[in-house]
Design a protein around this motif. Structure first.
Motif, short mmCIF file in Angstrom:
data_model
loop_
_atom_site.label_atom_id
_atom_site.label_comp_id
_atom_site.label_asym_id
_atom_site.label_seq_id
_atom_site.Cartn_x
_atom_site.Cartn_y
_atom_site.Cartn_z
N LEU A 34 58.14 -67.10 -89.21
CA LEU A 34 59.49 -67.10 -90.04
C LEU A 34 59.56 -68.46 -90.92
O LEU A 34 59.62 -69.22 -91.69
N ASN A 35 58.73 -69.77 -89.95
CA ASN A 35 57.93 -71.22 -90.57
C ASN A 35 56.77 -71.74 -89.36
O ASN A 35 57.44 -72.54 -89.08
N PRO A 36 55.65 -71.21 -90.69
CA PRO A 36 54.46 -71.85 -89.40
C PRO A 36 54.61 -73.57 -89.39
O PRO A 36 53.88 -73.87 -88.38
N ASN A 37 55.03 -73.82 -90.84
CA ASN A 37 54.57 -75.13 -90.92
C ASN A 37 55.74 -76.36 -89.86
O ASN A 37 55.55 -77.24 -88.96
N THR A 38 56.63 -75.90 -90.01
CA THR A 38 57.62 -76.10 -88.87
C THR A 38 57.61 -76.68 -87.82
O THR A 38 57.49 -77.45 -87.01
N VAL A 39 57.24 -74.74 -86.80
CA VAL A 39 56.39 -74.48 -85.69
C VAL A 39 55.63 -75.86 -85.64
O VAL A 39 55.00 -76.29 -84.32
N ASP A 40 54.68 -75.60 -86.13
CA ASP A 40 53.62 -76.76 -86.29
C ASP A 40 53.53 -78.10 -85.72
O ASP A 40 52.87 -79.00 -85.50
N ILE A 41 54.62 -78.03 -86.28
CA ILE A 41 55.21 -80.02 -86.93
C ILE A 41 55.58 -80.23 -85.47
O ILE A 41 55.15 -81.73 -84.94
N GLY A 42 56.46 -79.18 -84.83
CA GLY A 42 57.35 -79.86 -84.14
C GLY A 42 56.65 -79.51 -82.91
O GLY A 42 57.08 -80.59 -82.12
N LEU A 43 55.22 -78.98 -82.61
CA LEU A 43 55.16 -78.52 -81.39
C LEU A 43 53.88 -79.71 -81.54
O LEU A 43 53.46 -80.15 -80.31
N ARG A 44 53.53 -80.77 -82.70
CA ARG A 44 52.66 -81.93 -82.62
C ARG A 44 53.59 -83.07 -82.31
O ARG A 44 53.07 -84.17 -81.31
N LEU A 45 54.19 -83.05 -83.19
CA LEU A 45 55.58 -84.58 -82.80
C LEU A 45 56.57 -84.18 -81.74
O LEU A 45 56.98 -85.56 -81.47
N ARG A 46 56.73 -82.88 -81.45
CA ARG A 46 58.04 -83.48 -80.13
C ARG A 46 57.40 -82.47 -78.92
O ARG A 46 57.86 -81.04 -79.30
N LYS A 47 56.51 -83.25 -78.70
CA LYS A 47 55.51 -81.92 -77.29
C LYS A 47 56.55 -81.66 -76.08
O LYS A 47 55.62 -80.75 -75.39
N GLN A 48 58.03 -82.52 -76.28
CA GLN A 48 58.83 -82.30 -74.69
C GLN A 48 59.88 -80.95 -75.46
O GLN A 48 60.18 -80.64 -74.06
N THR A 49 59.39 -80.19 -76.48
CA THR A 49 60.76 -79.59 -76.82
C THR A 49 60.35 -78.17 -76.51
O THR A 49 60.91 -77.37 -75.78
N VAL A 50 58.99 -77.56 -76.57
CA VAL A 50 58.50 -76.33 -75.85
C VAL A 50 58.62 -76.09 -74.58
O VAL A 50 60.05 -75.31 -74.29
N PRO A 51 58.79 -77.07 -73.85
CA PRO A 51 59.17 -76.93 -72.04
C PRO A 51 60.16 -77.17 -72.04
O PRO A 51 61.00 -77.12 -71.03
N LYS A 52 61.15 -78.64 -72.27
CA LYS A 52 62.26 -77.72 -72.60
C LYS A 52 63.05 -76.81 -72.61
O LYS A 52 63.78 -76.85 -72.26
N LEU A 53 62.63 -76.88 -73.87
CA LEU A 53 63.14 -74.97 -74.26
C LEU A 53 62.68 -73.64 -72.68
O LEU A 53 63.70 -73.71 -72.96
N PHE A 54 61.81 -74.07 -72.21
CA PHE A 54 61.73 -73.14 -71.52
C PHE A 54 62.82 -73.39 -69.80
O PHE A 54 62.59 -72.05 -69.87
N LEU A 55 62.17 -74.40 -70.26
CA LEU A 55 63.16 -74.89 -68.31
C LEU A 55 64.83 -74.70 -68.83
O LEU A 55 65.26 -74.16 -67.58
N ASP A 56 65.43 -75.26 -70.48
CA ASP A 56 66.30 -74.84 -70.04
C ASP A 56 66.97 -72.66 -69.90
O ASP A 56 67.48 -72.90 -69.71
N ARG A 57 65.33 -71.90 -70.86
CA ARG A 57 66.04 -71.05 -70.62
C ARG A 57 65.56 -70.10 -69.46
O ARG A 57 66.21 -69.42 -68.82
N LEU A 58 64.82 -71.02 -68.05
CA LEU A 58 64.68 -70.82 -66.92
C LEU A 58 65.95 -71.34 -66.68
O LEU A 58 66.50 -70.52 -65.42
N LYS A 59 66.76 -71.89 -66.24
CA LYS A 59 67.47 -71.95 -66.02
C LYS A 59 68.88 -71.29 -66.22
O LYS A 59 69.74 -71.12 -65.40
N HIS A 60 68.83 -71.03 -67.43
CA HIS A 60 69.88 -69.77 -67.98
C HIS A 60 69.63 -68.38 -66.83
O HIS A 60 70.86 -68.14 -66.51
#
Length: 816
Positions: free
Chosen positions: A742-768
């Motif tokens: 849907l938005n390659p640039n956003t995902v790419d920037i988000g991965l580079r600037l906010r490195k904790q987002t994906v792990p946090k998202l994974f942990l939240d999903r795992l908790k759910h």
């Protein structure tokens, strides 16, 4: 205990289905047969194996027939003499009877009673006031073994036996006095022939000074004239076997000795009469034996008569003059009784009554093979060769054979030759041989070739020893002169020399390093040549290729050949690896015998298994393992697997017969839906080679109700966790990929600037997901409690109904 119950059950079934006995005469008993027998029982089995166990069932019908209304019977007594007894080669065990065995009579203690059924030679049945028809039966387990009598030294003849003790076994068979038989010139000529043939063919003149001495001949008390008893008995039997032709008739009336000799043929009784009479005339105690011989080809037992001869220090040893065998008879012979006269009734009857008739019969004998022992170790080693395998037309030749006794005792055997074409021999194709302990005896057949191109000749014994020979006759080869034949024959008989090269001091020994191979394997032939002569020798040694020989005097050398069985050779046979050695113009054949092993293919037959199972069910899987005939199969391990997991294991030593297995199968070892269960058999064949056989079958596990799912997922909870974990990981990756699309640039920037987002998202999903799992567990627990509460309510309802029912019954009784 379970074995005895099984044998008794089989025995009772056999007796219930047995055929009614024949009307009693002095003839021998009817012998019944059975189709039941071990699968591996064969003709060679009775010669090669250590033992065969039989069930012997004996039945007798006694019927009282009233002739008038006022008829009465005081008592009846029947004495049965066809009773198997234990001896050195036959062990018995009584397993069933309807006769009072307190009345068994032992012949050795006439007039007394014995409880020992294994030594009783007669069974006495007594009944007062008998009426109607009664069937008596006795059932035995008889174990026939190949135990040899360990005769290790010569037994001198004449015998020093008590004439009083053996009087009945030294009397003439069917004549009043030996002095009358002496008047028969033909009979005297026969006895003289026995003396010459049976007493080692010596020409000692024997005088009979005392006609009343129970012998036709007397021996001088001279050590020079003393002979070996075994040799006399064996040679006398051999002469009778060659004198009489066989006639398959078993009659209750016997012929006289003169009639038998005049006819030159007879039944087994006639052969035994001539044999027993001749031995008694020589002062050797002999008696008759009645029994049965199990015919493996017909799957039935045939009535038969043979003899026993007394050997001091060893007792009564069996000899069968009809088949020219003894003193170790094959496993088919089962002894039932012995007696001194030519014929005796098998049952004697006595009764007291008025106006009654006793229908008499002979015993019916039924024989069923139950078990076969393992194959016995070879007692004899046979080797054979031709003097020359390549000769001209109309040439003389020799068959050279050697028998080695591997035992510390005397052995009596027969050696045969079987040519595939008619040849003129200097002696019979069957020769009787007496082998001394640990000795080697030689046998030579002289014959003449014809213009046929090839001959196949087999030399063999009853002990499953055989050698195959092949002779080529052609005008390309030279004839062997009669003088060469005579010299070779004399040399062989004197020294036992199988090789003409040995006369030149050349000793050749060839052996295989491996004599049992698969046809894809190699073996090595080791040949050692020793030149013990006084001159240099040269020649050629060939085994699938040739090597030159050059040896100085007192020199020796080893030559090795790598050999392989041709690939088209059938499995399970003995293959001859041919070779030749040619030295100083003499060509000698060399042979190596290898046993081509069969690949032991165990056949798996899965006979019964469930096509569908439910979660709370338990079934059985039944399968068979078929023993591959002629192979060694051991160290078996059996497994059943589903989805790569083993749920059943079993170890077994050696597979010698068809085996049945019934394996319990629980539904907990299956997965929901279709399953493919594997049966895996690992085992070792001959020479320890490992093999594996597999077979699979399908089973469907069906979950039909909510309790089924509960029970299934309770037993497979870890499976649920595994599935949920992988689902969660899949969802995370799916979201990442979707966001990138849907938005390659956003995902790419988000991965580079906010490195904790994906792990946090994974942990939240795992908790759910964990919360979902906990909710599912709470639902399962709630359903379980609801199910328990439902069971409790049902029990309360049942209890109330029971109380109400008791109350109603009590009130009804009160009103009544």
């Amino acid at each position: 205990m379970s074995k005895n119950i099984l044998l008794i059950t089989v025995c009772i079934l056999v007796i219930i289905n047995s055929v009614n006995s024949l009307e009693m005469t002095n003839d021998f008993s009817t012998v019944q047969s059975s189709e039941q027998q071990p699968d591996t029982l064969s003709l060679q089995t009775i010669y090669d194996n250590t033992f065969i166990t039989y069930m012997v069932n004996i039945s007798l019908d006694i019927e009282i027939v009233k002739l008038l209304p006022e008829s009465s019977m005081e008592y009846v007594m029947a004495t049965i003499s066809t009773i198997p007894t234990s001896n050195y080669y036959q062990d018995i065990e009584l397993i069933s009877s309807n006769i009072d065995l307190t009345n068994t009579i032992n012949n050795d203690q006439s007039g007394t009673f014995s409880q020992d059924i294994e030594t009783a030679e007669q069974i006495k049945y007594y009944e007062e006031k008998p009426t109607g028809k009664k069937t008596l039966y006795l059932s035995y387990v008889v174990n026939r073994s190949t135990t040899n009598i360990p005769i290790t030294t010569t037994i001198d003849y004449p015998l020093a036996v008590s004439s009083e003790e053996f009087k009945q076994y030294l009397e003439p068979v069917n004549a009043n006095d030996f002095s009358e038989l002496k008047q028969d010139e033909y009979l005297n000529q026969y006895i003289e022939q026995v003396r010459e043939f049976g007493l080692d063919q010596d020409n000692t003149q024997i005088q009979n000074d005392d006609p009343s001495d129970n012998r036709l001949m007397d021996k001088k008390e001279s050590d020079d004239n003393q002979k070996d008893l075994l040799t006399i008995v064996v040679n006398t039997q051999d002469l009778i076997f060659r004198t009489l032709d066989y006639e398959a008739t078993l009659s209750s009336t016997s012929k006289t000795v003169e009639e038998i000799l005049d006819n030159k043929y007879g039944s087994c009784i006639d052969h035994s009469i001539l044999f027993v009479h001749t031995l008694r005339s020589l002062g050797i105690p002999a008696r008759f034996v009645y029994g049965v011989v199990y015919d493996v080809s017909q799957k039935s037992a045939q009535k038969h008569v043979w003899a026993e001869v007394f050997f001091p220090g060893y007792g009564w040893l069996p000899f069968d003059p009809t088949t020219n065998s003894g003193p170790n008879l094959d496993l088919a012979h089962i002894k039932l009784k012995h007696y001194s006269k030519a014929t005796e009734p098998l049952v004697t009857y006595s009764f007291v009554g008025d106006y009654v008739e006793l229908k008499r019969s002979n015993p019916n004998v039924n024989v069923i093979p139950l078990n076969i022992g393992p194959k016995a170790d070879p007692k004899i080693e046979l080797s054979a060769s031709l003097l020359n395998e390549q000769v001209g037309f109309n040439s003389y030749n020799l068959i050279l054979s050697r028998l080695k006794n591997k035992q510390d005792q005397y052995l009596v055997t027969d050696i045969f030759i079987r040519p595939d074409k008619d040849v003129k021999l200097d002696k019979s194709k069957r020769q009787k041989m007496i082998l001394k302990p640990n000795s080697t005896e030689n046998m030579v057949w002289l014959f003449k070739t014809s213009e046929d191109s090839a001959y196949a000749i087999q030399v063999y014994t009853y002990e499953d020893q055989s050698v195959s020979l092949r002779l080529h006759a052609s005008n390309q080869y030279a004839n062997i002169s009669p003088q060469q034949i005579l010299d070779s024959k004399n040399t062989f008989e004197k020294y036992g020399t199988l090789s003409p090269l040995e006369s030149l001091g050349i000793i050749i020994e060839c052996s295989l390093n491996e004599s049992r191979i698969y046809k894809y394997e190699n073996t090595t032939m080791h040949c050692t040549i020793n030149n013990s002569g006084n001159k240099q020798i040269q020649g050629q040694l060939c085994f699938d290729g040739c090597k030159q020989i050059a040896l100085q005097p007192s020199d020796f050398r080893q030559y090795d050949f790598d050999l392989m069985v041709p690939f088209d050779t059938p499995e399970g046979i003995e293959y001859i690896m041919d070779g030749t050695v040619a030295i100083e113009g003499i060509t000698q054949p060399l042979k190596g015998l290898v046993h081509v092993l069969k690949i032991p293919d165990i056949e798996i037959s899965i006979e019964n298994y469930p096509l569908m199972m439910y979660i709370n069910s338990s079934e059985k899987v039944t399968f068979y393992l078929d023993y591959p005939e002629g192979n060694m199969v051991n160290n078996l391990t059996l497994e059943m697997r589903n989805n790569g997991k083993t749920f059943w294991e079993y170890s077994y030593g050696e597979l010698t017969k068809r085996m049945e297995f019934a394996v319990p199968l629980d539904a907990k070892h299956l997965n929901e839906g279709n399953n493919t269960v594997e049966l895996i058999i690992n085992y070792n064949g001959d020479k320890g080679k490992p093999y594996t056989r597999k077979q699979s079958f399908p089973i469907h596990l069906k979950l039909g109700s909510i309790p089924d799912y509960i029970m299934y997922y309770q037993s497979n909870l870890m499976l649920v966790f595994d599935k949920l974990f992988y689902i969660a990981i899949g969802i995370v990756f799916f979201l990442l990929i979707l966001g990138y699309i849907l938005n390659p640039n956003t995902v790419d920037i988000g991965l580079r600037l906010r490195k904790q987002t994906v792990p946090k998202l994974f942990l939240d999903r795992l908790k759910h997901d964990e919360e979902l799992i906990e909710g599912l567990e709470r639902k399962i627990e709630h359903l379980t409690k609801a199910n328990e509460e439902m069971d409790r309510k049902e029990k309360n309802i049942e209890k109330r109904e029971k109380i109400l029912e008791e109350f109603i019954l009590k009130n009804v009784r009160y009103k009544n």
